[in-house]
Enzyme design. Structure first.
Site, PDB file in Angstrom:
ATOM      1  N   GLY A  22      -2.473   8.217  -2.051  1.00 17.18           N
ATOM      2  CA  GLY A  22      -3.164   7.360  -3.007  1.00 17.18           C
ATOM      3  C   GLY A  22      -3.655   6.092  -2.345  1.00 17.18           C
ATOM      4  O   GLY A  22      -3.188   5.696  -1.273  1.00 17.18           O
ATOM      5  N   GLY A  27      -3.445  -1.575  -0.642  1.00 18.86           N
ATOM      6  CA  GLY A  27      -2.817  -0.743   0.375  1.00 18.86           C
ATOM      7  C   GLY A  27      -3.054   0.728   0.145  1.00 18.86           C
ATOM      8  O   GLY A  27      -3.419   1.156  -0.953  1.00 18.86           O
ATOM      9  N   VAL A  29      -1.419   4.711   0.711  1.00 16.41           N
ATOM     10  CA  VAL A  29      -0.144   5.421   0.816  1.00 16.41           C
ATOM     11  C   VAL A  29      -0.421   6.806   1.386  1.00 16.41           C
ATOM     12  O   VAL A  29      -1.285   7.525   0.872  1.00 16.41           O
ATOM     13  CB  VAL A  29       0.563   5.545  -0.551  1.00 16.41           C
ATOM     14  CG1 VAL A  29       1.946   6.145  -0.369  1.00 16.41           C
ATOM     15  CG2 VAL A  29       0.663   4.195  -1.233  1.00 16.41           C
ATOM     16  N   LYS A  43       3.313   3.372   3.411  1.00 15.92           N
ATOM     17  CA  LYS A  43       2.379   2.444   2.789  1.00 15.92           C
ATOM     18  C   LYS A  43       2.018   1.341   3.766  1.00 15.92           C
ATOM     19  O   LYS A  43       2.887   0.769   4.413  1.00 15.92           O
ATOM     20  CB  LYS A  43       3.022   1.840   1.532  1.00 15.92           C
ATOM     21  CG  LYS A  43       2.087   1.045   0.659  1.00 15.92           C
ATOM     22  CD  LYS A  43       2.784   0.701  -0.658  1.00 15.92           C
ATOM     23  CE  LYS A  43       1.814   0.073  -1.637  1.00 15.92           C
ATOM     24  NZ  LYS A  43       2.482  -0.195  -2.945  1.00 15.92           N
ATOM     25  N   ASP A 140       5.924  -3.121 -13.448  1.00 14.31           N
ATOM     26  CA  ASP A 140       4.829  -2.162 -13.645  1.00 14.31           C
ATOM     27  C   ASP A 140       5.372  -0.761 -13.894  1.00 14.31           C
ATOM     28  O   ASP A 140       4.899   0.209 -13.301  1.00 14.31           O
ATOM     29  CB  ASP A 140       3.902  -2.164 -12.429  1.00 14.31           C
ATOM     30  CG  ASP A 140       2.563  -1.465 -12.726  1.00 14.31           C
ATOM     31  OD1 ASP A 140       2.207  -1.362 -13.917  1.00 14.31           O
ATOM     32  OD2 ASP A 140       1.893  -1.014 -11.777  1.00 14.31           O
TER      33      ASP A 140
END
Length: 910
Positions: A22, A27, A29, A43, A140
């Site tokens: 992703g 950043g 990953v 990451k 989150d």
């Protein structure tokens, strides 16, 4: 998983990038792997983001890695490697073989089965508890940041976590930004306020509600609409299953101070649910997890989409088996797990990866089973299976410690923990501190029978300079009173090497050492008297000794005295012995026996504990009997548990009674349950009678476009009855504005009962209004009417107006006299502030009255008041009252007070 692009590098640190997992705002990953190592999620900060503000992003990244390292839970993705000082900083976490919860719901018809939901809730609660214990807030939590794996749920992405008490005063989010996703945010996040653990509790409730309902509990509209509903507290939770209802509602309280703590959420789950490989996932979801993640374990070459190549396929069978042996494609993990050791033979034919035993090491593992030749499948040649780690065997046997560790890592990934442990121990013997530490880690996870050797391995690793081993060794030593000094030494060495969290460990141990002070002559004398009395059969002396040993962390001695008190027939000794036995592996059945004996002896807390166990085992009727018995004696948590079972059994009237008893004692869940059941009863439709005209027809409303206002006669009882009937119907159907209008009409007709309905609806509408002026206007109307009713002597109105006017001392005193325990505490607090001896006595009198009504907060207030006055014996009595009523915080206060004042005898002594 996506293919790599041309701009993606080949390597990051020692890791080879294989695929893209992703891309985030700052950043990327990747799925990556060291040679012969397990797959990781790696990451890094993208170069373009780093160039914009290098110092800010580098500082933020370092804090993120430090934060992630501090979290330790089987339900989080822990950090396995990092380099925050690299030109492009990065860190790697364990790769979780799972699907995002958002995808997993698609395989369960949009909502999780009850058993799966319970395991999810238990795992997420434990994950957040570990995050908060480490001093962090996730900020989150949402569907895509939760992975569903065979081994349980896993919380990922601490990229926007923040320190509760950051050392530099900074946070991991920029000022003025609303982090996370609008549809999965807490009200305080949407208001851009400073958030704490309560924010994660709210988003936990959001996630769990979504998993149980198959939709967002705050609506399915746009993100702006959903966030507006979150801010206003407008939710739709009516369809929640009973098992989820109490948990979700406890999380979704609008006021952060009113939300339950994670420990309370865990207690509400009423389960020790843990992911069982065969149980927790429904079959379709389990197959999807295995199918979709097989690719990662089969992948050996980078997946690049330069020429629209298809995704890499599993390696051909010839890599793993002789060419002529047919083999279905499967995952890399399954291939390596199925390989067995080859039989003994000449070196060139020996395909096993297990090392020969070291000559001077002795046996540290159970004896190996003899490796018989693996049965050949029909039609297959007799060639040996080739293990992919054989290339490392020769350098490993040549005392190359790094080769030993790499080989052990591959075996551990393949599930061969015994072989991995042997090679880790060999690498430790060869001088590898990391190998010693990894051997100790493996023993703690998979070989509890070898625990005795763990400390020696950690010590060897620590002496070789491994900071992780220093910290773990310190943690083990800290658990022993005589090990505090040595624990401080190792924590200090780790702190000198700047290991994250080591400074906090040093401060904690120093605090513990400061608390261990020499006993005075008076204390020694009292302890001797207790010991002599206990040996002579004094039960209370046994309990006093057990409490002292427990405070000194000498649990075996404490357990011994508690058991002696229990055998002498003391119910408190039975309960304490059961609690200690419950924490000892292999003695839980013995703990249950003592819980039952204490329950039979009339101990309310023991009845509650036994009831919880019976409920988890599906024996709800037996559990209900115990909860009713304990609840009838004033145990508040038993009242709640009885109400929940009765509600689940579709007996709302009985459930309402028990919720009401808990609510009268000030318990928040009792209040919530009472309101929920009363609202449900009010919404039940009344039977329709064709002879009864509808409310609109009765009120003379016109359907031809004329004046819709009803034609009312001021003193006509029949018209008044029709107005009230129409108002009730409108309220039941959710037409609150129309119901308020009709209640006002009834009030004008002289119906005094309508005044209370008007006040009640004004308050209800004010809670849902978005307009501040409208809210103030409605609250003013409600206050005016409740004040009128209170002045007329209405007890309910007196209590309500006291809650609306919390600083009006006259109103609070009236409410206290009317029986409001909350008002009693307020009045007591006001007298306590006055400070005179007479005022203090009056305050204690009010607190005693509230305590007799079951308010545990008043019991704690009374205990603190006595303690401030130096009346420690009386304070201990009040703390015990709170403990008996189910107040968990009282247990800590009892232990603290007895430790600070060992000469104070517990209630009933002397």
């Amino acid at each position: 998983m996506e293919s790599l692009k041309d701009a993606d590098p080949e390597m990051i640190g020692p890791y080879r990038l294989l695929a893209l997992l992703g891309r985030g705002g700052w950043g990327d990953v990747y799925f990556a792997r060291k040679e012969f190592g397990p797959g990781v999620a790696l990451k890094r900060i993208r170069p373009d983001r780093l160039e914009r503000s290098p110092e800010s992003f580098r500082s933020r990244f370092k804090r993120e890695v430090t934060a992630a390292r501090a979290v330790s839970s089987p339900y989080t993705a822990h950090v396995v490697d990092a380099d925050t000082d690299a030109e492009e900083p990065w860190f790697a976490t364990r790769f979780v073989r799972g699907l995002p919860l958002s995808d997993a719901l698609d395989f369960c018809d949009g909502r999780l089965p009850t058993e799966t939901w319970q395991v999810l809730a238990t795992g997420l609660t434990e994950a957040l508890r570990s995050i908060h214990v480490a001093g962090l807030v996730h900020r989150d939590l949402k569907l895509t940041n939760i992975l569903v794996a065979v081994g349980g749920p896993c919380v990922i992405d601490f990229g926007i976590a923040r320190h509760l008490i950051p050392e530099d005063g900074g946070t991991l989010t920029g000022t003025g930004l609303v982090p996370g996703t609008l549809t999965f945010a807490s009200p305080e996040q949407l208001r851009n306020e400073r958030v704490g653990p309560a924010s994660d509790v709210f988003t936990l409730g959001l996630v769990l509600a979504y998993a149980a309902l198959g939709r967002n509990p705050f609506g399915d509209g746009s993100a702006v609409e959903v966030s507006a509903n979150i801010l206003s507290g407008r939710s739709w939770l009516d369809d929640l299953p009973p098992v989820a209802d109490a948990v979700v509602r406890a999380c979704l309280e609008h006021d952060p101070k009113q939300r339950s703590a994670l420990g309370e959420i865990a207690a509400l789950l009423h389960t020790d649910a843990a992911p069982e490989e065969r149980d927790w996932l429904p079959s379709p979801l389990r197959r999807a997890v295995e199918t979709r993640t097989d690719l990662a374990f089969d992948m050996e070459q980078p997946w690049r989409d330069r020429n629209n190549d298809p995704p890499p396929q599993p390696l051909p069978a010839s890599v793993w088996t002789p060419v002529d042996v047919p083999l279905q494609p499967s995952s890399r993990l399954r291939h390596e797990h199925d390989l067995e050791s080859a039989p003994a033979g000449p070196p060139e034919q020996d395909a096993t990866t297990l090392p020969p035993p070291a000559p001077d090491r002795g046996s540290r593992l159970p004896a190996q089973q003899s490796s018989a030749p693996r049965p050949q499948r029909e039609g297959a040649p007799s060639a040996q299976v080739r293990h992919p780690g054989n290339d490392l065997r020769e350098p490993a046997e040549s005392d190359d410690s790094e080769a030993m560790r790499s080989l052990a890592t591959g075996l551990e990934e393949a599930g061969d923990f015994q072989g991995a442990l042997l090679w880790f121990q060999r690498s430790a013997d060869a001088g590898s501190g990391t190998g010693a530490r990894e051997a100790a880690n493996l023993i703690e996870r998979h070989f509890p029978e070898l625990q005795d050797g763990v400390r020696g391995l950690y010590r060897a690793a620590a002496e070789a300079g491994d900071t992780q081993a220093m910290v773990r060794l310190g943690e083990l030593l800290e658990k022993e009173p005589e090990g505090l000094e040595e624990a401080l030494k190792w924590f200090g060495l780790a702190a000198a090497k700047k290991h994250p969290g080591a400074r906090r460990d040093v401060a904690r141990v120093r605090s513990s050492m400061a608390a261990v002070r020499p006993m005075t002559r008076k204390e020694w004398s009292l302890l001797g008297k207790h010991h002599a009395a206990a040996l002579a059969g004094g039960v209370h002396a046994m309990l006093a000794l057990a409490g002292w040993y427990q405070k000194q962390k000498r649990m075996e001695d404490a357990l011994g005295w508690y058991l002696r008190a229990a055998e002498a027939g003391h119910s408190h000794g039975m309960l304490q012995a059961a609690e200690l036995l419950d924490k000892v592996p292999g003695r839980r059945s013995e703990a249950l026996t003592w819980y039952r004996k204490a329950a039979d002896a009339g101990n309310e807390e023991a009845k509650y504990r036994v009831g919880r166990r019976l409920r988890r085992e599906g024996q709800s009727s037996e559990a209900l009997d115990l909860f009713r018995s304990a609840g009838g004696e004033g145990h508040v948590l038993s009242m709640i548990a009885a109400a929940e079972i009765l509600e689940h059994m579709a007996q709302p009237s009985e459930a309402l009674k028990w919720y009401g008893l808990a609510a009268d004692r000030g318990h928040s869940k009792g209040l919530q349950g009472t309101e929920r059941l009363r609202a449900a009863q009010a919404q039940r439709p009344e039977p329709f009678s064709p002879t009864t005209p509808g409310p609109e027809e009765s009120l003379g409303q016109r359907t031809d476009g004329g004046d819709p206002r009803p034609a009312l006669g001021r003193k006509d009882p029949s018209v008044l009855a029709l107005v009230r009937s129409g108002a009730k119907t409108d309220e039941r159907c959710g037409r609150l504005d129309e119901a308020l209008r009709k209640y006002l009409q009834a009030e004008q007709l002289g119906d005094t009962a309508a005044t209370r309905d008007v006040a009640r609806l004004c308050l209800r509408l004010s809670e849902h209004s978005r307009n501040p002026d409208e809210r103030r206007r409605l609250k003013k109307k409600a206050r005016k009417r409740y004040a009128e009713l209170a002045d007329a002597g209405d007890l309910e109105a007196i209590q309500v107006i006291a809650s609306l006017m919390p600083h009006d001392q006259q109103r609070q005193r009236l409410a206290a006299e009317a029986g409001s325990t909350r008002a009693m505490r307020f009045v007591a607090k006001a007298h306590m502030k006055a400070g005179s001896e007479e005022d203090v006595r009056t305050a204690l009198s009010w607190l005693d009255r509230a305590a007799q009504a079951g308010n545990t907060g008043a019991m704690l207030d009374g205990a603190r008041a006595h303690e401030q006055r130096g009346q420690h014996r009386e304070a201990l009595d009040w703390y015990h009252r709170a403990l008996k009523s189910g107040e968990a915080a009282a247990a800590r206060e009892v232990e603290r007070l007895q430790a600070e004042h060992p000469d104070v005898e517990p209630p009933g002594v002397g």
